[in-house]
Enzyme design. Structure first.
Site, short mmCIF file in Angstrom:
data_model
loop_
_atom_site.label_atom_id
_atom_site.label_comp_id
_atom_site.label_asym_id
_atom_site.label_seq_id
_atom_site.Cartn_x
_atom_site.Cartn_y
_atom_site.Cartn_z
N CYS A 67 37.62 49.41 37.85
CA CYS A 67 38.01 49.58 39.26
C CYS A 67 39.47 49.17 39.47
O CYS A 67 39.87 48.05 39.15
CB CYS A 67 37.07 48.72 40.14
SG CYS A 67 37.66 48.46 41.81
N CYS A 70 39.95 46.20 41.84
CA CYS A 70 39.55 44.95 41.17
C CYS A 70 40.66 44.44 40.26
O CYS A 70 40.94 43.23 40.23
CB CYS A 70 38.28 45.17 40.35
SG CYS A 70 36.86 45.76 41.30
#
Length: 440
Positions: A67, A70
């Site tokens: 991600c 993230c």
């Protein structure tokens, strides 16, 4: 003389079980021993529950390695972790690979990345605040502050307001007992600062504009706004006042400020102007403030076409539209235009606003649906991306079948096809228009 062999110790079966159980507990305790050293803890199925029970305050990042959001958040958490660990009431920062430990993440309702939660004495609370390290520290510091601060001098009052952070409203009960607002302070702790002042001067009364006690004063440092409540000090009336003052009288609409609206059931009166920084826009804002103070059952917000064109276009505003334009939005996909009062006449804005409100309350409206992109734009929503990926996949498969009929079609779509910056999530309490993207 030959020494006799050492005596053989025989354990009964129950005792053996007890010893094995004790050794297992010691092994588990050793594995789950945590130190408060400012590092970001890595949690998994084996130690998550132990960490939650070991620390009073633990901030957990449920992430996925693939991600993009993230990966950008990780260094911010690493910078914030030692500062939060050094607080008087330390906050531990931890992370869980939600893509790997699916059983754990399913237990906590995680279906989007990153999902951030703070566990306070084991009880999780979703975190929707900023993600830059300095702002994150300021927001999280609030979670470990006393529910109601007790202020005993003028300097303590000034210091509390200065330290309270401009992103939150501040409520100070002058001449009130702590118990009067304690339950509501706990309920709305993540939205505001609460305190009671036991000793203060007439100078403080003049500065914060109250002339008798008891009084509950609401202060919005970021917007230079202040209001006073003199009672009744029963919970119902207190809660109404607090809820109405969690937001400023008029709210500038942005991606960040829209997050503040997700728990507020009120409809939003939105005024769209050409450029919210222009001098003429200041006159519009004064009219909005006056109207907002008399209509607290609505949220009053404003946005500049120049500042956020995509948002304005959702309400059928383009470069040819006469501005300022007013609509009432339900916070989802519907909004209302008042017949004959869509645009403000700048020569008599006060009267026009009154006519608009009368028309809205009288039902002289046209209900419409948002057009084009929604809050974060349809292309970024979970449903939008899924539909687009499906369409692309179908088109590619058809092309491959037509051009290579003698070959088996290749599979299309994988995790690597996820658009950078899009990580799906869904919170049931979040309004549809807020999209499914977790962004700073």
């Amino acid at each position: 003389m030959v020494p006799s062999p050492p005596p053989t110790i025989h354990f009964s079966f129950p005792l053996k079980l007890l010893l094995l159980f004790s050794l297992s507990l010691l092994s588990l305790a050793s594995a789950n021993r945590f130190t408060l050293n400012g590092d970001v803890l890595e949690l998994d199925d084996s130690n998550f529950d132990a960490a939650i029970s070991n620390f009073d305050f633990i901030f957990v990042d449920f992430y996925a390695p693939w991600c993009g959001h993230c990966n950008r958040l990780a260094p911010e958490l690493e910078k914030a972790a030692p500062i939060l660990a050094g607080l008087k009431q330390p906050i531990v920062v931890a992370k869980v690979d939600a893509d790997k430990y699916k059983k754990l993440t399913s237990k906590h309702g995680i279906n989007g990345y990153p999902t951030l939660k703070i566990f306070i004495h084991g009880v999780p609370t979703d975190y929707h605040g900023p993600r830059k390290s300095d702002l994150l520290v300021r927001f999280l510091t609030k979670f470990v502050a006393p529910d109601v601060a007790v202020l005993t001098s003028d300097s303590a009052i000034r210091g509390f307001i200065k330290a309270a952070d401009s992103d939150f409203p501040v409520f100070i009960g002058f001449g009130l007992n702590e118990s009067t607002i304690l339950d509501l302070a706990i309920k709305y702790k993540k939205n505001a600062w609460f305190s009671v002042a036991k000793d203060f001067s007439h100078e403080i009364m003049a500065v914060y504009k109250f002339d008798k006690v008891p009084a509950l004063v609401a202060i919005h440092p970021a917007y230079n706004e202040l209001s006073t409540f003199y009672g009744q000090f029963e919970e119902k009336f207190l809660e109404d006042y607090i809820k109405q003052n969690l937001l400023p009288l008029i709210l500038p609409i942005s991606q960040d400020s829209l997050k503040l609206l997700k728990d507020d059931p009120r409809k939003i009166l939105i005024t769209i102007m050409e450029d919210e920084t222009e001098e003429k826009s200041k006159r519009v804002l004064e009219v909005l403030k006056a109207a907002a103070s008399e209509n607290r059952d609505l949220i009053f917000g404003y946005a500049g076409f120049k500042q956020w064109e995509e948002f304005a276009e959702s309400f059928e505003v383009d470069k040819k539209t006469k501005l300022p334009k007013i609509v009432v939005w339900d916070g989802n996909e519907e909004y209302y235009s008042v017949i004959g009062s869509e645009s403000i006449d700048e020569t008599d804005m006060g009267s026009h606003m009154s006519r608009f409100l009368e028309g809205y309350r009288g039902g002289n409206v046209i209900k419409k649906c948002i057009t084009g992109p929604t809050l974060m734009s349809f292309i970024k929503s979970q449903l939008g991306v899924i539909i687009i990926l499906v369409i692309i996949s179908v088109v590619l498969v058809v092309v491959l079948v037509v051009s290579m009929t003698n070959e088996e079609p290749h599979s299309v779509g994988s995790r690597e096809h996820v658009v950078e910056g899009w990580s799906p999530t869904h919170h049931p309490e979040t309004r549809k228009l807020h999209g499914s993207v977790k962004e700073d």
